[in-house]
Write a protein that holds these residues in place. Structure first.
Motif, mmCIF file in Angstrom:
data_model
loop_
_atom_site.group_PDB
_atom_site.id
_atom_site.type_symbol
_atom_site.label_atom_id
_atom_site.label_comp_id
_atom_site.label_asym_id
_atom_site.label_seq_id
_atom_site.Cartn_x
_atom_site.Cartn_y
_atom_site.Cartn_z
ATOM 1 N N ALA A 48 0.856 -1.193 0.000
ATOM 2 C CA ALA A 48 0.000 0.000 0.000
ATOM 3 C C ALA A 48 0.888 1.237 0.000
ATOM 4 C CB ALA A 48 -0.901 0.003 1.228
ATOM 5 N N ILE A 49 0.865 1.974 -1.106
ATOM 6 C CA ILE A 49 1.685 3.181 -1.231
ATOM 7 C C ILE A 49 0.809 4.400 -0.974
ATOM 8 C CG2 ILE A 49 3.138 4.565 -2.774
ATOM 9 C CD1 ILE A 49 3.853 1.948 -4.201
ATOM 10 N N GLY A 50 1.228 5.212 -0.018
ATOM 11 C CA GLY A 50 0.451 6.386 0.361
ATOM 12 C C GLY A 50 0.397 7.447 -0.732
ATOM 13 N N ASP A 51 -0.207 8.558 -0.404
ATOM 14 C CA ASP A 51 -0.396 9.663 -1.350
ATOM 15 C C ASP A 51 0.939 10.368 -1.584
ATOM 16 O OD1 ASP A 51 -1.175 11.760 -2.890
ATOM 17 O OD2 ASP A 51 -2.596 12.602 -1.438
ATOM 18 N N LEU A 52 1.509 10.175 -2.773
ATOM 19 C CA LEU A 52 2.818 10.760 -3.068
ATOM 20 C C LEU A 52 2.761 12.278 -3.181
ATOM 21 C CD1 LEU A 52 4.185 8.155 -5.648
ATOM 22 C CD2 LEU A 52 4.799 8.403 -3.245
ATOM 23 N N THR A 53 1.584 12.826 -3.405
ATOM 24 C CA THR A 53 1.496 14.293 -3.540
ATOM 25 C C THR A 53 1.702 14.993 -2.197
ATOM 26 O OG1 THR A 53 -0.913 14.300 -3.234
ATOM 27 C CG2 THR A 53 -0.077 14.077 -5.496
ATOM 28 N N THR A 54 1.642 14.238 -1.106
ATOM 29 C CA THR A 54 1.857 14.835 0.218
ATOM 30 C C THR A 54 3.310 14.700 0.687
ATOM 31 O OG1 THR A 54 1.334 12.786 1.412
ATOM 32 C CG2 THR A 54 -0.507 14.234 0.833
ATOM 33 N N VAL A 55 4.118 13.991 -0.096
ATOM 34 C CA VAL A 55 5.513 13.750 0.284
ATOM 35 C C VAL A 55 6.345 15.007 0.061
ATOM 36 C CG1 VAL A 55 7.610 12.448 -0.283
ATOM 37 C CG2 VAL A 55 5.387 11.285 -0.191
ATOM 38 N N GLU A 56 7.134 15.367 1.054
ATOM 39 C CA GLU A 56 8.034 16.512 0.935
ATOM 40 C C GLU A 56 9.457 16.004 0.750
ATOM 41 O OE1 GLU A 56 7.535 19.039 4.294
ATOM 42 O OE2 GLU A 56 5.447 19.545 3.833
ATOM 43 N N LEU A 57 10.084 16.445 -0.338
ATOM 44 C CA LEU A 57 11.416 15.973 -0.687
ATOM 45 C C LEU A 57 12.366 17.151 -0.866
ATOM 46 C CD1 LEU A 57 10.769 13.140 -3.292
ATOM 47 C CD2 LEU A 57 12.051 12.919 -1.176
ATOM 48 N N GLU A 58 13.601 16.984 -0.373
ATOM 49 C CA GLU A 58 14.632 17.992 -0.602
ATOM 50 C C GLU A 58 15.701 17.389 -1.504
ATOM 51 O OE1 GLU A 58 16.640 21.043 2.333
ATOM 52 O OE2 GLU A 58 17.804 19.169 2.348
ATOM 53 N N THR A 59 15.848 17.966 -2.686
ATOM 54 C CA THR A 59 16.880 17.513 -3.607
ATOM 55 C C THR A 59 18.081 18.446 -3.513
ATOM 56 O OG1 THR A 59 15.913 18.802 -5.422
ATOM 57 C CG2 THR A 59 15.189 16.517 -5.188
ATOM 58 N N VAL A 60 19.193 18.018 -4.093
ATOM 59 C CA VAL A 60 20.406 18.834 -4.054
ATOM 60 C C VAL A 60 20.856 19.165 -5.463
ATOM 61 C CG1 VAL A 60 21.158 17.840 -1.863
ATOM 62 C CG2 VAL A 60 21.919 16.800 -4.004
ATOM 63 N N GLN A 61 21.638 20.221 -5.561
ATOM 64 C CA GLN A 61 22.269 20.593 -6.820
ATOM 65 C C GLN A 61 23.638 21.180 -6.505
ATOM 66 O OE1 GLN A 61 20.118 23.693 -8.811
ATOM 67 N NE2 GLN A 61 19.744 24.862 -6.946
ATOM 68 N N ALA A 62 24.551 21.065 -7.443
ATOM 69 C CA ALA A 62 25.906 21.580 -7.244
ATOM 70 C C ALA A 62 26.478 22.020 -8.577
ATOM 71 C CB ALA A 62 26.796 20.523 -6.607
#
Length: 446
Positions: free
Chosen positions: A116-130
């Motif tokens: 059971a995979i929850g609602d991905l639209t509520t997931v908060e993600l921090e990506t990186v860039q360099a």
């Protein structure tokens, strides 16, 4: 024949399999007759060995093969009839009580869980860039220069100079004789002649290096050295020794100039420095892109683990633990380590295996539900991207397309990237700039 499926736990199931003993005997006799056609025994021509002798020699093996075949076939039929997705291999044991004339076995196994995979639209993600700046290119050039360092006798004039005053300093390569003792007694490993090291690289204990600095060739110094409590040499750990060192040779480090010859040594045929810097920049950008991709992928995988609910089959964890243990053993052996008698308990890898299996089940669900499979075009593009850093890209393509297992590794990589792209497209994403040194020093794994 198989009984109804028994539910023993959330994922654990059991089926009892039975079949007539006469079926086994009939099949054993049939296979023994086939074996007899080519069987050999002293005093008999091939194919003329009496059936009793063939049975005595091959009967146990053939009976085991027949039982394995019948039990395996019956189990697979029962699993298919009941629409069971079996995880791993069943544990099959003979049943103590069976009807007269019957053989019975209990097959205990696990099934794949519901994911059971929850609602991905509520997931908060921090990506990186360099970014790769000119400063990073300069640092890389300095590293490349140090990799090509050559040493000259310090104090002697040469085409590159004399290196300054002939006194040992950080950055110099020194060759010393030394002897150490504790309470007046020399100890194993505390003596060496002609031992060379570069001051300032930290190969020796700080007190040892500090005592060497300032010496001239031929000079000696006696000094105390306190070994750390956690020193790898248990006999001297935590003890204080008296060392005497004598400087036998002193060399200074000459770094190559950043000129056309240096550029040529890096593969720039015409020695153009601007082209050299551009090549270094491209390589650094490729490395940075890989590290960024790995960090962001890890962030996505961590988020998926948190948002998905499932039971992980213990069978699959155990199998993957064994696989990781064997991979570790092989890797260490390839590095020249003697691991013949070294134990590799699978339990040590259980935590990593549990994460791998959990993620595999989650990804499989996402891919199936959202059609995220790797396409042939994506696989080819990924291989071509790998091939860019090789002299002959065609050989790289041939390497992967000539082996289905290798091609499968690329497909799995592309599949993961498809999942990452999909999740990032639904989640609430914020981006953070990270310093080049921080990114390159991370342990992110692609």
């Amino acid at each position: 024949m198989a009984t109804a499926v028994e539910t023993l736990g959330k994922l654990e199931r059991r089926i009892t399999i039975s079949f007539p003993l006469t079926d086994v005997r009939t099949e054993v006799e049939k296979r023994l007759k086939v074996q007899a056609r080519t069987a050999k025994a002293p005093g008999f021509r091939p194919g003329k060995v009496p059936l009793k002798m063939v049975a005595a020699q091959y009967g146990y093996q053939i009976e085991s093969e027949v039982l394995n075949d019948k039990v395996g076939r019956a189990f697979n039929e029962a699993a298919n009839e009941n629409n069971l997705r079996v995880a791993g291999f069943p544990n099959i044991v003979p049943k103590e009580e069976a009807a007269e004339g019957q053989l019975a076995f209990d097959a205990t196994f696990e099934v794949y869980p519901e994911v059971a995979i929850g609602d991905l639209t509520t997931v908060e993600l921090e990506t990186v860039q360099a970014e790769v700046s000119e400063a990073e290119i300069d640092k890389t050039i300095d590293i490349l220069r140090k990799q090509r360092v050559h040493f000259h006798t310090k104090g002697e004039a040469g085409e590159h100079g004399d290196g300054g005053e002939a006194v040992a300093a950080n950055g110099d390569r020194v060759t010393v004789d030394f002897v150490g003792s504790i309470d007046g007694v020399e100890f194993p490993g505390g003596k060496a002649d002609g031992y060379a090291f570069v001051l300032g690289e930290g190969r020796m204990l700080p007190e040892f290096e500090a005592a060497t600095v300032g010496l001239k060739v031929g000079e000696a110094k006696t000094f105390p050295l306190a070994f750390p409590e956690d020193y790898h040499g248990k006999d001297v750990a935590g003890k204080t020794a008296s060392f005497t060192i004598t400087l036998q040779k002193l060399e200074w480090a000459h770094l190559p100039e950043v000129d056309a010859e240096f550029a040529k040594s890096l593969g720039v045929a015409d020695g153009d420095l601007a082209k050299m810097r551009e090549d270094i920049k491209v390589n650094l950008q490729r490395e940075v892109a890989g590290r960024v991709k790995a960090r962001n992928k890890d962030a996505v995988m961590d988020a998926l683990i948190k948002v998905a609910e499932l039971e992980v089959p213990k069978t699959l964890i155990a199998q993957d633990s064994e696989r990781l243990a064997e991979m570790t053993r092989q890797d260490m052996a390839q590095r020249g380590m003697n691991v013949k008698d070294v134990p590799f308990p699978a339990e040590l890898f259980a935590e990593k295996a549990e994460r791998r299996v959990r993620l595999g089940l989650i990804l499989s669900q996402l891919v199936g539900d959202n059609n995220l499979q790797a396409t042939p075009e994506q696989v080819k593009a990924q291989i071509e991207d790998f091939a860019q850093s090789y002299e002959d890209p065609r050989e790289v393509l041939k390497y992967y397309y000539s082996d289905r297992r290798r091609l499968g590794e690329i497909e799995a990589l592309v599949l993961e990237e498809n999942v990452v792209t999909y999740v990032l497209g639904l989640s609430k994403v914020t981006s953070k700039a990270v310093a080049f040194d921080e990114l390159m020093g991370s342990n992110a794994q692609a």
